[in-house]
Design a protein around this motif. Structure first.
Motif: not given
Length: 232
Positions: A93-101, A130-135, A141-145
């Motif tokens: 849910h918070f991917f765009d604020r807690a990961v992406k930036p 799986e939804e997290f990985l899709t985001k 793209p290409g980022t290792r998790v």
């Protein structure tokens, strides 16, 4: 006269009710609202102390939040964005604020404990992940998790079968993915009797002690170093 009075009284009543409805803030039933304070604190910290992009981002529940990354990984620029009590879906849910930036070059996640405690099924947890990985793949793209396995614990030992089912599903996902690594912590955290080693936990039997974090650091470090070499 009485009819006019009745109409006036009705109009006043309607106005009062309308004002009360407007004055009351709408109820927020979002299950994510309780984390708003944590996420806002991250954002405030970023304003006060801007973060470099391309770090190794740690995200997830309290096992991440409590981790002293500077002590465990002094040679790696790692950023902690764990928020205690969270589930996998919260990081989604918070991917765009807690990961992406942060545009991380690697992401380390630990979550699943709280999900099972809240009676989510192993498959639901895997679906959320799986939804997290899709985001991640869409935005970075290409980022290792790297997913740290749901740990066995003293407090939640009654959930061990679901813990292992969850781990089995996500391990399978990692085997089928070029950018996903699964780090097993189950067996290393068990004693000779097959139950969790007490010294790895603080008094609550759930959260990791210093010894617990030392073990996790030992298990995780080789995977981080391999990913670092691959990224070069």
């Amino acid at each position: 006269m009485s009819r006019n009075f009745a109409l006036l009284a009705f109009a006043v009543l309607v106005s009062v009710v309308a004002c009360e409805l407007v004055a009351q803030p709408p109820a927020d039933n979002s299950p994510f609202e309780k984390w708003e304070k944590d996420i806002s604190a991250f954002e405030a910290d970023d304003v006060k102390s801007p973060k470099d992009k391309g770090q190794i981002l740690f995200i997830g529940s309290s096992s991440i939040k409590r981790w002293k990354l500077d002590d465990s990984f002094p040679e790696l620029d790692a950023l902690n964005r764990g928020f205690g009590g969270s589930q996998v879906a919260d990081s989604v849910h918070f991917f765009d604020r807690a990961v992406k930036p942060y545009q991380p070059r690697q992401i380390v996640m630990y979550a699943g404990d709280n999900d099972l405690a809240k009676e989510k099924t192993p498959q639901q947890i895997a679906d959320d992940f799986e939804e997290f990985l899709t985001k991640v793949e869409k935005a970075l793209p290409g980022t290792r998790v790297t997913f740290i396995a749901v740990k066995p614990s003293l407090k939640r030992w009654n959930l061990i079968n679901k813990v292992r089912e969850t781990n089995s599903i996500i391990r399978g996902m990692a085997e089928d993915s070029e950018h996903l690594t699964f780090v097993d912590v189950d067996a290393p955290m068990l004693g000779k009797d097959g139950t969790p080693r007490e010294e790895l936990f603080v008094d609550d039997g759930l959260h990791l002690s210093d010894a617990g974090y030392e073990l996790w650091t030992e298990l995780l470090t080789p995977h981080l170093l391999v990913a670092e070499k691959q990224a070069r």
